[in-house]
Design an enzyme around this catalytic site. Structure first.
Site, short mmCIF file in Angstrom:
data_model
loop_
_atom_site.label_atom_id
_atom_site.label_comp_id
_atom_site.label_asym_id
_atom_site.label_seq_id
_atom_site.Cartn_x
_atom_site.Cartn_y
_atom_site.Cartn_z
N ASN A 100 25.17 -52.50 -50.83
CA ASN A 100 24.97 -50.93 -50.74
C ASN A 100 25.44 -50.39 -52.01
OD1 ASN A 100 24.77 -48.17 -49.49
ND2 ASN A 100 26.99 -48.14 -49.95
N ARG A 154 22.86 -41.99 -46.30
CA ARG A 154 22.29 -43.33 -46.78
C ARG A 154 22.02 -43.07 -48.48
NH1 ARG A 154 19.68 -43.08 -41.70
NH2 ARG A 154 20.30 -45.08 -40.65
N ASP A 163 25.42 -45.94 -55.96
CA ASP A 163 24.89 -46.14 -54.72
C ASP A 163 23.55 -46.62 -55.21
OD1 ASP A 163 24.73 -46.03 -51.69
OD2 ASP A 163 23.17 -44.68 -51.93
N ARG A 191 27.79 -60.94 -43.26
CA ARG A 191 28.17 -59.39 -42.87
C ARG A 191 27.39 -58.58 -43.87
NH1 ARG A 191 32.15 -55.77 -44.97
NH2 ARG A 191 32.95 -54.25 -43.46
N ASP A 193 27.81 -55.28 -45.21
CA ASP A 193 29.14 -54.33 -45.66
C ASP A 193 28.21 -52.88 -45.79
OD1 ASP A 193 31.94 -53.49 -46.52
OD2 ASP A 193 30.62 -52.74 -48.25
N HIS A 197 25.16 -47.10 -44.55
CA HIS A 197 24.69 -46.26 -45.77
C HIS A 197 23.42 -46.79 -46.41
CE1 HIS A 197 28.58 -44.47 -45.57
NE2 HIS A 197 29.14 -45.64 -44.74
N GLU A 230 27.65 -53.93 -40.79
CA GLU A 230 28.79 -52.97 -40.53
C GLU A 230 28.38 -51.63 -40.10
OE1 GLU A 230 32.69 -51.13 -42.25
OE2 GLU A 230 30.95 -51.45 -43.48
N ASN A 293 39.72 -55.37 -37.95
CA ASN A 293 39.36 -55.90 -39.16
C ASN A 293 40.12 -55.80 -40.22
OD1 ASN A 293 38.44 -53.35 -39.69
ND2 ASN A 293 36.31 -54.05 -39.89
C1 AAO Z 1 38.23 -47.39 -53.44
C2 AAO Z 1 39.42 -46.37 -53.62
C3 AAO Z 1 38.56 -45.00 -53.51
C4 AAO Z 1 37.70 -44.78 -54.38
C5 AAO Z 1 36.63 -46.06 -54.35
C6 AAO Z 1 35.66 -45.97 -55.79
O1 AAO Z 1 40.10 -46.39 -52.09
O2 AAO Z 1 39.68 -43.88 -53.50
O3 AAO Z 1 36.96 -43.40 -54.34
O4 AAO Z 1 37.38 -47.12 -54.50
O5 AAO Z 1 36.47 -46.60 -56.79
C7 AAO Z 1 37.01 -50.65 -49.30
C8 AAO Z 1 38.07 -49.65 -49.28
C9 AAO Z 1 38.02 -48.50 -49.71
C10 AAO Z 1 37.85 -48.67 -51.33
C11 AAO Z 1 36.48 -49.48 -51.39
C12 AAO Z 1 35.88 -50.08 -52.68
O6 AAO Z 1 38.20 -49.26 -47.86
O7 AAO Z 1 39.10 -47.57 -49.86
O8 AAO Z 1 37.43 -47.67 -52.30
O9 AAO Z 1 36.67 -50.63 -50.62
O10 AAO Z 1 37.06 -50.75 -53.52
C13 AAO Z 1 33.32 -45.73 -44.15
C14 AAO Z 1 32.02 -46.58 -44.38
C15 AAO Z 1 32.30 -48.06 -44.02
C16 AAO Z 1 33.46 -48.71 -44.80
C17 AAO Z 1 34.60 -47.60 -44.55
C18 AAO Z 1 35.88 -48.25 -45.58
O11 AAO Z 1 30.82 -46.16 -43.39
O12 AAO Z 1 31.23 -48.92 -44.26
O13 AAO Z 1 34.06 -46.20 -44.83
N1 AAO Z 1 33.86 -49.97 -44.68
C19 AAO Z 1 33.27 -50.96 -45.52
C20 AAO Z 1 34.10 -52.10 -45.89
C21 AAO Z 1 35.41 -51.45 -46.75
C22 AAO Z 1 35.11 -51.31 -48.22
C23 AAO Z 1 33.72 -50.47 -48.13
C24 AAO Z 1 32.78 -50.42 -47.01
C25 AAO Z 1 32.96 -50.25 -49.58
O14 AAO Z 1 34.79 -52.58 -44.72
O15 AAO Z 1 36.58 -52.38 -46.83
O16 AAO Z 1 35.95 -50.18 -48.57
O17 AAO Z 1 32.50 -51.53 -49.92
C26 AAO Z 1 33.97 -42.02 -40.38
C27 AAO Z 1 32.51 -42.97 -40.37
C28 AAO Z 1 32.47 -44.34 -40.93
C29 AAO Z 1 33.26 -44.08 -42.37
C30 AAO Z 1 34.83 -43.48 -41.99
C31 AAO Z 1 35.64 -43.67 -43.28
O18 AAO Z 1 34.64 -42.89 -39.33
O19 AAO Z 1 32.08 -43.09 -39.02
O20 AAO Z 1 31.34 -44.69 -41.18
O21 AAO Z 1 33.48 -45.45 -42.74
O22 AAO Z 1 34.61 -42.36 -41.61
O23 AAO Z 1 35.14 -42.80 -44.27
C32 AAO Z 1 37.63 -41.27 -36.66
C33 AAO Z 1 36.19 -41.24 -36.35
C34 AAO Z 1 35.31 -42.29 -37.02
C35 AAO Z 1 35.45 -41.87 -38.58
C36 AAO Z 1 37.13 -41.85 -38.92
C37 AAO Z 1 37.50 -41.66 -40.17
O24 AAO Z 1 38.01 -42.63 -36.25
O25 AAO Z 1 35.65 -41.58 -35.07
O26 AAO Z 1 33.89 -42.33 -36.89
O27 AAO Z 1 37.67 -41.03 -38.05
O28 AAO Z 1 37.05 -40.34 -40.58
#
Ligand code: AAO
Length: 482
Positions: A100, A154, A163, A191, A193, A197, A230, A293
């Site tokens: 992505n 997206r 992006d 998977r 990731d 998006h 994902e 996970n």
């Molecule tokens: C890091 C730093 C950031 C910095 C960034 C850029 O932490 O501060 O800005 O670098 O330099 C992982 C970490 C991130 C990290 C990133 C890159 O988790 O912290 O950022 O590596 O190093 C969304 C996405 C989903 C994603 C998830 C973490 O949709 O795809 O965020 N998961 C994957 C991986 C993950 C990885 C990435 C993607 C990036 O598994 O390990 O990030 O490659 C809502 C939405 C979700 C959204 C969440 C969080 O969820 O539905 O889609 O996930 O928000 O933003 C309730 C709701 C639920 C909601 C949730 C949170 O539970 O029901 O829907 O609250 O609000």
């Protein structure tokens, strides 16, 4: 894209989070192959940004610098060696594909393969990518965008990660070449990731350009890679999981959320009698399922109150239910221990990963949890293999949180999450004989180290799971008759 292409008789994959390729190869040969595991999700294999500012957090691997196979887990040669050795013992490899985006903007700009980027210019010469390969103008996904605005979800940046525009031919070609290189090396799938998006139409183009799986690694001819996307969809958002199931499988985050709630006592187990799509879960064939996970075990991504290794008793029960139940394609989490949710895996002061050590009781040391080596978990992997394609029959419950069910004539399991003992004569559906409970022990010679269950000619047996027993379940199957 919905068939994992496991070797015959296997059915469960494990995420070996942050493991090194050499250690995974050894683990395939000494543990996963012999114990009947189906496959492994590995950490992203392509070069990522090194982030010392946060002391090499686990999440640096989600910041791609290039598609070269050079990370703390190992290099291209070690990767190829791992895939070959695992496939040789019937264990498949699934790659966590970060397609992505590239990195965020940092003061540091050196990757694990030694390549650099110019963040201001959106320049990643080792791919190469330049400004025209990214969505423009720059924008950042805000929490409320998830509710209203699919085009922002997206086309804007997730957490400030640059992006990529998968609508352009160059980006598609770079991604497809990366993935096809891995398929040719023998991996079984991916998977995807952050699939939420990316536009489904762009993903379809990418998937359809992927090679068939490599027959030299034991895959049938014409086999397509297994793809699980994902997409976090707990309902109520502008982007839905249903936009992705026509393409390939999807991660079902409601699964672990609901089972965590139930096994923590927030829901009676009897309600699990119709577990599956009636709980608003995806269709079984579309669904990759797990309890925790790598994100939600540490409060990233979605969903609080997810069971993890830190609450071992209900966690093992939730895992046992997942593996005993025919719904979905199950994935186990195998963690490193953590207090700090940002901390990376065990490493030395140069930043190199420290391998897990293996204790005499099969568990791991050096900071690795290795849930997949816990007896109650790996023996349920075997249970699932023995249960095979059978469905559930002879569901029993006590109207509260004691439940039991059979899988055809192959296997039987009972759970007790009430505060009083389970002591019942129940239908096990197994042939008469003596069976070893695979939860409280294992078969040793002609006897059991844990509970023994004697099944009569009518298939019934006395089942006992005390409210204070070490584990809240009992499981027997035809592979472990004593
Ligand atoms: C890091 C730093 C950031 C910095 C960034 C850029 O932490 O501060 O800005 O670098 O330099 C992982 C970490 C991130 C990290 C990133 C890159 O988790 O912290 O950022 O590596 O190093 C969304 C996405 C989903 C994603 C998830 C973490 O949709 O795809 O965020 N998961 C994957 C991986 C993950 C990885 C990435 C993607 C990036 O598994 O390990 O990030 O490659 C809502 C939405 C979700 C959204 C969440 C969080 O969820 O539905 O889609 O996930 O928000 O933003 C309730 C709701 C639920 C909601 C949730 C949170 O539970 O029901 O829907 O609250 O609000």
């Amino acid at each position: 894209y919905k068939n994992p292409h496991y070797a015959p008789g296997r059915s469960t994959m494990v995420h070996l989070f942050e493991w090194k390729w050499d250690d995974i190869a050894a683990e395939c040969e000494r543990w996963l192959g012999p114990r009947g595991f189906g496959g492994i999700q590995i950490s992203p294999p392509n070069e990522n940004l090194i982030i010392w500012q946060h002391n090499r957090p686990w999440w640096e691997r989600y910041q791609p610098m290039s598609y070269q196979l050079s990370t703390r887990s190992g290099n291209a040669q070690q990767f190829a060696n791992m895939v070959r050795r695992c496939n040789n013992v019937g264990v498949r490899i699934y790659v966590d594909a970060i397609i992505n985006h590239m990195t965020g903007t940092w003061n540091e700009n050196v990757g694990t393969g030694g390549n650099t980027a110019n963040f201001g210019q959106f320049s990643y010469p080792a791919v190469p990518y330049g400004r025209n390969d990214f969505n423009w103008p720059e924008c950042y996904i805000q929490p409320h965008d998830y509710g209203c605005c699919p085009e922002r979800v997206r086309n804007c940046q997730l957490s400030g990660l640059k992006d990529l525009n998968q609508g352009t031919e160059h980006v598609r070609r770079m991604i497809v070449d990366f993935m096809n290189g891995l398929i040719d090396m023998g991996v079984a799938g991916f998977r995807i990731d952050a699939a939420k998006h990316m536009w489904p139409g762009d993903l379809r183009v990418i998937y359809d350009r992927l090679h068939n799986l490599n027959t030299a690694h034991g895959f049938p001819s014409g086999a397509r890679p297994y793809i699980y996307q994902e997409v976090i969809d707990l309902g109520g958002e502008a982007v839905s999981r249903d936009e992705y199931t026509p393409l390939a499988a999807v991660t079902e985050f409601k699964f672990g959320m609901e089972l965590s709630r139930a096994f923590l006592g927030g829901n009676q187990l009897r309600w699990l009698a119709n577990w599956g799509p009636q709980w608003n879960l995806l269709a079984s064939a579309d669904s990759l399922v797990f309890i925790d996970n790598h994100d939600n075990q540490r409060g990233h991504g979605a969903g609080g109150n997810i069971l993890t290794y830190k609450q071992a008793r209900p966690y093992k029960a939730a895992i046992a239910f997942m593996l005993a139940h025919p719904y979905g394609e199950p994935q186990l989490m195998s963690s490193f221990g953590f207090q700090n949710t940002e901390a990376g895996p065990p490493m030395d002061n140069r930043g190199d990963l420290i391998s897990p050590s293996i204790n005499s009781d099969n568990t791991c040391g050096n900071g690795w949890i290795c849930e997949h080596r816990w007896r109650q978990i790996y023996q349920m992997v075997a249970f699932r293999n023995v249960a095979g394609s059978t469905t559930i029959n002879d569901w029993w419950d006590n109207g509260s949180s004691q439940i039991a069910f059979c899988r055809g004539g192959q296997a039987f399991i009972a759970f007790n999450n009430d505060s009083w003992d389970l002591n019942q004569t129940l239908q096990t559906c197994l042939p008469a004989g003596r069976y070893c409970d695979v939860i409280s022990g294992f078969k040793s010679g002609n006897s059991c180290t844990g509970k023994t269950v004697t099944v009569g000619n009518d298939g019934r047996a006395h089942i006992s799971v005390g409210a204070n027993d070490y584990d809240m379940m009992l499981a027997i199957h035809r592979g472990d008759q004593s």
